[in-house]
Write a protein that holds these residues in place. Structure first.
Motif, short mmCIF file in Angstrom:
data_model
loop_
_atom_site.label_atom_id
_atom_site.label_comp_id
_atom_site.label_asym_id
_atom_site.label_seq_id
_atom_site.Cartn_x
_atom_site.Cartn_y
_atom_site.Cartn_z
N GLN A 1 0.85 -1.18 0.00
CA GLN A 1 0.00 0.00 0.00
C GLN A 1 0.89 1.23 0.00
OE1 GLN A 1 -2.63 -0.33 3.37
NE2 GLN A 1 -4.08 -1.63 2.26
N VAL A 2 0.74 2.05 -1.03
CA VAL A 2 1.60 3.22 -1.22
C VAL A 2 0.79 4.49 -1.08
CG1 VAL A 2 3.08 4.46 -2.85
CG2 VAL A 2 3.17 1.95 -2.72
N VAL A 3 1.29 5.41 -0.26
CA VAL A 3 0.70 6.74 -0.12
C VAL A 3 1.64 7.73 -0.79
CG1 VAL A 3 -0.03 8.54 1.49
CG2 VAL A 3 -0.46 6.13 2.03
N LEU A 4 1.08 8.61 -1.62
CA LEU A 4 1.85 9.62 -2.33
C LEU A 4 1.49 11.01 -1.80
CD1 LEU A 4 1.24 8.20 -5.93
CD2 LEU A 4 3.24 7.79 -4.48
N GLU A 5 2.37 11.99 -2.07
CA GLU A 5 2.07 13.36 -1.64
C GLU A 5 0.77 13.85 -2.27
OE1 GLU A 5 5.40 15.84 -2.52
OE2 GLU A 5 6.57 15.17 -0.77
N ASP A 6 0.52 13.46 -3.51
CA ASP A 6 -0.72 13.79 -4.20
C ASP A 6 -0.87 12.79 -5.34
OD1 ASP A 6 -3.07 15.01 -4.92
OD2 ASP A 6 -2.22 17.04 -5.03
N THR A 7 -2.04 12.75 -5.96
CA THR A 7 -2.26 11.73 -6.98
C THR A 7 -3.26 12.19 -8.04
OG1 THR A 7 -2.86 9.40 -7.35
CG2 THR A 7 -4.13 10.60 -5.67
N ILE A 8 -3.08 11.69 -9.24
CA ILE A 8 -4.08 11.88 -10.30
C ILE A 8 -4.92 10.62 -10.49
CG2 ILE A 8 -2.82 13.67 -11.59
CD1 ILE A 8 -1.94 11.37 -13.52
N LEU A 9 -4.68 9.60 -9.65
CA LEU A 9 -5.47 8.37 -9.71
C LEU A 9 -6.60 8.48 -8.69
CD1 LEU A 9 -2.73 5.60 -10.07
CD2 LEU A 9 -3.84 6.98 -11.83
N PHE A 10 -7.82 8.49 -9.18
CA PHE A 10 -8.98 8.70 -8.33
C PHE A 10 -9.28 7.46 -7.47
CE2 PHE A 10 -13.64 8.39 -7.74
CZ PHE A 10 -13.84 9.53 -6.98
N PRO A 11 -9.41 7.64 -6.15
CA PRO A 11 -9.85 6.54 -5.30
C PRO A 11 -11.37 6.42 -5.39
CG PRO A 11 -9.37 8.45 -3.95
CD PRO A 11 -9.06 8.85 -5.37
N GLU A 12 -11.88 5.22 -5.37
CA GLU A 12 -13.32 5.03 -5.54
C GLU A 12 -14.11 5.88 -4.57
OE1 GLU A 12 -13.92 0.91 -4.88
OE2 GLU A 12 -13.11 0.92 -2.85
N GLY A 13 -15.28 6.36 -5.02
CA GLY A 13 -16.13 7.19 -4.18
C GLY A 13 -17.22 7.85 -4.98
N GLY A 14 -18.34 8.15 -4.33
CA GLY A 14 -19.45 8.82 -5.00
C GLY A 14 -20.11 7.99 -6.07
N GLY A 15 -19.98 6.67 -5.97
CA GLY A 15 -20.54 5.79 -6.99
C GLY A 15 -19.60 5.55 -8.16
N VAL B 1 -0.77 -0.03 -10.99
CA VAL B 1 -1.60 0.19 -9.81
C VAL B 1 -2.86 -0.65 -9.95
CG1 VAL B 1 -2.88 1.88 -8.44
CG2 VAL B 1 -0.70 2.53 -9.52
N LEU B 2 -3.07 -1.59 -9.02
CA LEU B 2 -4.17 -2.54 -9.11
C LEU B 2 -5.44 -2.06 -8.42
CD1 LEU B 2 -2.25 -5.88 -8.45
CD2 LEU B 2 -2.57 -4.64 -10.59
N ARG B 3 -5.33 -1.12 -7.49
CA ARG B 3 -6.49 -0.61 -6.78
C ARG B 3 -6.13 0.72 -6.12
NH1 ARG B 3 -10.27 -3.81 -4.18
NH2 ARG B 3 -9.93 -5.24 -5.91
N VAL B 4 -7.09 1.63 -6.07
CA VAL B 4 -6.90 2.89 -5.36
C VAL B 4 -8.11 3.10 -4.45
CG1 VAL B 4 -6.32 5.34 -5.53
CG2 VAL B 4 -5.79 3.82 -7.44
N THR B 5 -7.86 3.24 -3.17
CA THR B 5 -8.94 3.47 -2.21
C THR B 5 -8.61 4.69 -1.36
OG1 THR B 5 -7.89 1.94 -0.65
CG2 THR B 5 -9.60 1.03 -2.09
N ARG B 6 -9.63 5.22 -0.71
CA ARG B 6 -9.44 6.38 0.15
C ARG B 6 -9.48 5.95 1.61
NH1 ARG B 6 -12.31 10.10 2.97
NH2 ARG B 6 -14.26 9.03 2.47
N ARG B 7 -8.55 6.46 2.39
CA ARG B 7 -8.54 6.25 3.83
C ARG B 7 -8.37 7.60 4.49
NH1 ARG B 7 -4.22 2.14 5.37
NH2 ARG B 7 -2.83 3.93 5.10
N GLY B 8 -9.51 8.18 4.93
CA GLY B 8 -9.45 9.53 5.46
C GLY B 8 -8.97 10.50 4.40
N GLU C 1 -6.16 10.33 2.80
CA GLU C 1 -5.12 9.70 1.99
C GLU C 1 -5.71 8.81 0.89
OE1 GLU C 1 -1.53 9.21 5.28
OE2 GLU C 1 -2.94 7.56 4.96
N ALA C 2 -5.01 8.76 -0.25
CA ALA C 2 -5.33 7.81 -1.31
C ALA C 2 -4.32 6.67 -1.21
CB ALA C 2 -5.25 8.48 -2.68
N ILE C 3 -4.84 5.45 -1.10
CA ILE C 3 -3.98 4.27 -0.95
C ILE C 3 -3.87 3.57 -2.29
CG2 ILE C 3 -3.58 2.17 0.37
CD1 ILE C 3 -3.72 4.73 2.07
#
Length: 409
Positions: free
Chosen positions: A39-53, A66-73, A75-77
């Motif tokens: 699980q990698v956290v970056l300073e910022d990202t252009i890869l959208f973590p799932e959300g809002g449908g 990158v196999l998956r991008v999720t949001r944790r608070g 942070e984008a994981i």
């Protein structure tokens, strides 16, 4: 936190730094064994973590998928299968085809939702961005075909009017937030609130990525409605490139049917109806012939001067009724019958019929040999088989059983 992908939905590459990298596992969406990775956290990202449908993005960190991008608070994981050094500078590359498809479907949903409420008072209670089609759940028990047609005309008129789509960021305590359409913020939301405005049409709180003008949607096609949950209606739609892909698939199908049916597209339905009627008639005739054949097979066996205690028959064509007619005609009080239909080596149906005690004893063993399952009562055991190639072993088992039976049996 608002990510770079939300500030600029059109960015396809972006340089950033690795903040952290820790070992983790990812459970595949379709099930199966967990995938080991990081699980990698970056300073910022252009890869959208799932959300809002909206589903998450795909892309590369350097040359690492990158196999998956999720949001944790805040942070984008990013889940990857190679370790990345914290502090190192990396280049993000976006899977643009996937992203733009999501942008078209998501902005299309906002537009349909807004117009459906304005025209008919149908509020959206949820939505799903699917891989093949998207579905909006409307708070109405039904929607007429005329309403759907009017809605489709209206949303496409707005697309042709080239209405701007603007994303704004508001402070969490800004009173304007109370005036925009929203289903609420996540419990762990942090930072400014994003509002997506379709000029003169809709203002909606949303975290997703969107087009900048309705003309980017190209076209919206409503595929119809389906019955939803209690007092709800599901509206199915395609937007943008999905409409073009659907047209391409439909045209390819149309060309293939024109070649097969030897007539024009306007005559396809009637041609298929005629073929269906012909097939039903042929199936009926075939069934009658099989029944007659079953009777003749049984009569031939009964006419033999010395009838065997075991009757074995296999046919590629046939069904359970065919086998049972033979069993009825021959009689099973003294004769043991082993009948099979289907592929000679693979799958098929079987019937073991005969004296009740013998069938109860042998039925489960026959099913086991044939790699199948079955059930029986009153001297018949029948079921499905997956290993018809082992019919010879079953016949040997039955022959051995008969040879060991006492003369009185």
């Amino acid at each position: 936190m608002v990510f770079q992908c939300q500030r600029d939905s059109w960015a396809r590459q972006f340089a950033t730094r690795v903040v952290s990298c820790r070992a983790a596992e990812l459970r595949p969406e379709g099930g199966g064994e967990p995938v080991r990775g990081f699980q990698v956290v970056l300073e910022d990202t252009i890869l959208f973590p799932e959300g809002g449908g909206q589903p998450d993005d795909r892309g590369l960190i350097g040359d690492v998928p990158v196999l998956r991008v999720t949001r944790r608070g805040p942070e984008a994981i990013h889940f990857v299968q190679a370790s990345l050094e914290p502090g190192s500078e990396v280049l993000l590359s976006l899977d643009w085809e996937r992203r733009f498809d999501h942008m078209q479907q998501h902005s299309g949903q906002h537009l349909i939702t807004a117009i459906a409420e304005q025209m008919f008072g149908f509020k959206t209670t949820s939505w799903e961005l699917g891989r093949q089609r998207s579905v909006i759940e409307l708070d109405t028990p039904s929607m007429t075909a005329e309403q759907a047609e009017a809605l489709e005309r209206s949303v496409n008129e707005k697309i042709r009017e080239r209405v701007p789509v603007v994303v704004r960021e508001l402070a969490a305590d800004d009173p304007e937030i109370e005036t925009v359409r929203s289903r609420g913020l996540p419990d762990d939301h942090a930072g400014p609130v994003r509002v997506v405005d379709i000029e003169g049409i809709d203002s909606n709180m949303c975290c997703g990525t969107h087009v900048s003008n309705l003309s980017d949607l190209q076209v919206i096609k409503l595929l119809g409605t389906e019955k939803g949950k209690k007092n709800k209606t599901n509206l199915v739609f395609l937007a943008g490139n999905r409409v073009l892909k659907s047209m391409e698939q439909s045209h390819s199908t149309e060309k293939a049917l024109t070649s097969l049916l030897k007539n024009g597209p306007g005559e396809h339905v009637e041609a298929v109806k005629r073929l269906q009627s012909s097939v039903k008639l042929l199936q009926k005739n075939n069934l009658n012939l099989l029944r007659d054949m079953a009777v003749l097979i049984a009569r031939d066996f009964r006419s033999r001067p010395a009838q065997s205690q075991l009757f074995v028959l296999h046919r590629k064509e046939g069904d359970s009724e065919f086998m049972n007619i033979i069993a009825n005609e021959i009689g099973t009080e003294e004769t043991l019958l082993f009948l099979t239909v289907g592929d000679e080596k693979e799958a098929g149906l079987f019937l073991l019929a005969g004296p009740v005690e013998a069938v109860e004893n042998l039925g489960p063993r026959v099913a086991e040999l044939l790699g199948g399952k079955g059930a029986g009562k009153r001297g018949r055991f029948q079921g499905k088989a997956t290993k018809m190639s082992r019919r010879g072993e079953v016949q040997a088992l039955l022959q051995e059983f008969i040879s060991h039976r006492s003369p009185e049996a």
